[in-house]
Design a protein around this motif. Structure first.
Motif, mmCIF file in Angstrom:
data_model
loop_
_atom_site.group_PDB
_atom_site.id
_atom_site.type_symbol
_atom_site.label_atom_id
_atom_site.label_comp_id
_atom_site.label_asym_id
_atom_site.label_seq_id
_atom_site.Cartn_x
_atom_site.Cartn_y
_atom_site.Cartn_z
ATOM 1 N N ALA A 1 7.851 13.971 -14.569
ATOM 2 C CA ALA A 1 7.109 15.113 -15.113
ATOM 3 C C ALA A 1 5.701 15.144 -14.520
ATOM 4 C CB ALA A 1 7.041 15.033 -16.633
ATOM 5 N N GLY A 2 5.371 16.250 -13.850
ATOM 6 C CA GLY A 2 4.036 16.419 -13.298
ATOM 7 C C GLY A 2 3.775 15.702 -11.991
ATOM 8 N N GLN A 3 4.811 15.175 -11.357
ATOM 9 C CA GLN A 3 4.696 14.368 -10.127
ATOM 10 C C GLN A 3 3.458 13.460 -10.171
ATOM 11 O OE1 GLN A 3 4.231 17.809 -9.726
ATOM 12 N NE2 GLN A 3 2.273 17.978 -8.674
ATOM 13 N N VAL A 4 3.526 12.489 -11.072
ATOM 14 C CA VAL A 4 2.441 11.527 -11.291
ATOM 15 C C VAL A 4 2.830 10.196 -10.659
ATOM 16 C CG1 VAL A 4 1.171 10.246 -13.055
ATOM 17 C CG2 VAL A 4 1.704 12.667 -13.413
ATOM 18 N N THR A 5 1.964 9.652 -9.826
ATOM 19 C CA THR A 5 2.281 8.396 -9.147
ATOM 20 C C THR A 5 2.303 7.228 -10.132
ATOM 21 O OG1 THR A 5 -0.053 8.078 -8.600
ATOM 22 C CG2 THR A 5 1.339 9.126 -6.924
ATOM 23 N N GLY A 6 3.020 6.209 -9.761
ATOM 24 C CA GLY A 6 3.126 4.989 -10.550
ATOM 25 C C GLY A 6 3.901 3.962 -9.741
ATOM 26 N N GLU A 7 4.097 2.794 -10.328
ATOM 27 C CA GLU A 7 4.714 1.689 -9.586
ATOM 28 C C GLU A 7 6.115 2.035 -9.095
ATOM 29 O OE1 GLU A 7 5.673 -3.094 -10.162
ATOM 30 O OE2 GLU A 7 4.594 -1.966 -11.708
ATOM 31 N N SER A 8 6.942 2.603 -9.963
ATOM 32 C CA SER A 8 8.316 2.907 -9.553
ATOM 33 C C SER A 8 8.345 4.025 -8.515
ATOM 34 C CB SER A 8 9.168 3.287 -10.769
ATOM 35 O OG SER A 8 8.709 4.492 -11.352
ATOM 36 N N ILE A 9 7.431 4.992 -8.646
ATOM 37 C CA ILE A 9 7.353 6.067 -7.661
ATOM 38 C C ILE A 9 6.975 5.504 -6.298
ATOM 39 C CG2 ILE A 9 6.110 8.150 -6.978
ATOM 40 C CD1 ILE A 9 8.020 8.615 -9.311
ATOM 41 N N ILE B 1 -1.622 13.294 -3.463
ATOM 42 C CA ILE B 1 -1.585 12.912 -2.044
ATOM 43 C C ILE B 1 -2.537 11.753 -1.792
ATOM 44 C CG2 ILE B 1 -2.172 13.653 0.294
ATOM 45 C CD1 ILE B 1 0.371 14.946 -0.537
ATOM 46 N N THR B 2 -3.749 11.865 -2.320
ATOM 47 C CA THR B 2 -4.745 10.791 -2.158
ATOM 48 C C THR B 2 -4.252 9.498 -2.786
ATOM 49 O OG1 THR B 2 -6.560 12.394 -2.157
ATOM 50 C CG2 THR B 2 -7.126 10.114 -2.662
ATOM 51 N N LEU C 1 -1.619 7.755 -0.614
ATOM 52 C CA LEU C 1 -2.210 7.088 0.549
ATOM 53 C C LEU C 1 -2.993 5.841 0.150
ATOM 54 C CD1 LEU C 1 -3.414 10.238 2.510
ATOM 55 C CD2 LEU C 1 -1.593 8.669 3.196
ATOM 56 N N HIS C 2 -3.737 5.921 -0.951
ATOM 57 C CA HIS C 2 -4.547 4.785 -1.384
ATOM 58 C C HIS C 2 -3.705 3.676 -1.992
ATOM 59 C CE1 HIS C 2 -8.619 7.140 -1.666
ATOM 60 N NE2 HIS C 2 -8.149 7.045 -0.450
ATOM 61 N N SER C 3 -2.535 4.026 -2.537
ATOM 62 C CA SER C 3 -1.707 3.033 -3.215
ATOM 63 C C SER C 3 -0.812 2.257 -2.256
ATOM 64 C CB SER C 3 -0.822 3.707 -4.269
ATOM 65 O OG SER C 3 -1.595 4.350 -5.252
ATOM 66 N N SER C 4 -0.631 2.764 -1.055
ATOM 67 C CA SER C 4 0.332 2.145 -0.145
ATOM 68 C C SER C 4 -0.231 2.017 1.261
ATOM 69 C CB SER C 4 1.623 2.964 -0.107
ATOM 70 O OG SER C 4 2.497 2.470 0.892
ATOM 71 N N GLU C 5 -0.507 0.794 1.646
ATOM 72 C CA GLU C 5 -0.937 0.550 3.023
ATOM 73 C C GLU C 5 0.185 0.881 3.993
ATOM 74 O OE1 GLU C 5 -2.883 -3.088 5.712
ATOM 75 O OE2 GLU C 5 -2.403 -3.375 3.589
ATOM 76 N N VAL D 1 7.282 14.804 1.307
ATOM 77 C CA VAL D 1 6.778 16.053 0.741
ATOM 78 C C VAL D 1 6.480 15.812 -0.733
ATOM 79 C CG1 VAL D 1 7.287 18.453 0.188
ATOM 80 C CG2 VAL D 1 8.050 17.490 2.365
ATOM 81 N N VAL D 2 5.254 16.101 -1.148
ATOM 82 C CA VAL D 2 4.883 16.063 -2.555
ATOM 83 C C VAL D 2 4.860 17.503 -3.033
ATOM 84 C CG1 VAL D 2 3.150 15.379 -4.259
ATOM 85 C CG2 VAL D 2 3.517 13.972 -2.208
#
Length: 219
Positions: free
Chosen positions: A76-84, A171-172, A175-179, A101-102
């Protein structure tokens, strides 16, 4: 199986499929018995798509794709998290997708809940719902501040603008969560597109493109 595509080719393929869907002339590719048998042993999707769980946002339908074409991750809401992030990194590192694509959309319930939460008399949300919605609240606050600075009435916050800002925040965050993902984009192996889907029109409108032709980040 899908031949190796560049990020630009993968995005072009998705745009062409969306254009067919909008025009009412979908091809419905890769939805037959032969395709089911072809991909039973392995997958090589054209792209990974991270989008909202909204029932009106069926990814393979709106991009006129089929079995094995998209690696889809939704909440819901395309919210980033560990599983995503784990799922997106799997798509990039193991499945070697050339594109992420987000996808956000208008009339999003999660965006609406984030906006409503700014009202002084807003009802309390269930804890799990609040945890899901709260990452969207900064975008709602920024959109409200923009309206105030323009001298506009801020009693009604522009939901489309909130969704747009949240898409860019997502999007930010990716990029910041994954090297791994940021390095793949920097190297040119991976493209990253943020698009907003218009429910009534059926169009997926790009807002941010990185690592594909004509990189943009619109205001």
């Amino acid at each position: 199986m899908t031949d190796a595509l560049t990020p630009a080719q993968a995005w072009q393929r998705m745009q062409e499929g969306n254009a067919r869907f909008v025009a009412g002339n979908p091809n419905h590719p890769h939805q037959d018995v032969e395709r089911r048998h072809e991909i039973a042993g392995a997958q090589r999707p054209t792209a990974a798509l991270f989008g909202c769980s909204d029932s009106r946002l069926a990814a393979e339908i709106i991009f006129d794709m089929g079995l094995g074409d998209l690696f889809v991750v939704r909440n819901a809401g395309q919210v980033t998290g560990e599983s995503i992030m784990g799922s997106l990194e799997y798509a990039v590192d193991v499945l070697e997708v050339p594109l992420i694509v987000v996808l956000g959309h208008d009339s999003c319930g999660a965006v609406g809940a984030a906006i409503d939460s700014l009202h002084p008399d807003a009802p309390l949300l269930a804890p799990a719902i609040w945890r899901q919605v709260s990452p969207i609240v900064p975008a709602a606050r920024r959109a409200r501040q923009e309206q105030i600075e323009r001298g506009d009435d801020a009693s009604e916050i522009d939901a489309w603008r909130v969704g747009q800002l949240h898409l860019r925040d997502t999007i930010t965050a990716v990029l910041h969560s994954s090297e791994l993902i940021s390095d793949a984009v920097a190297s040119g192996r991976l493209g990253l597109v943020g698009a907003n889907y218009r429910l009534a029109e059926g169009t997926a409108v790009p807002d941010v493109t990185l690592g594909v032709a004509g990189d943009t980040a619109t205001d």
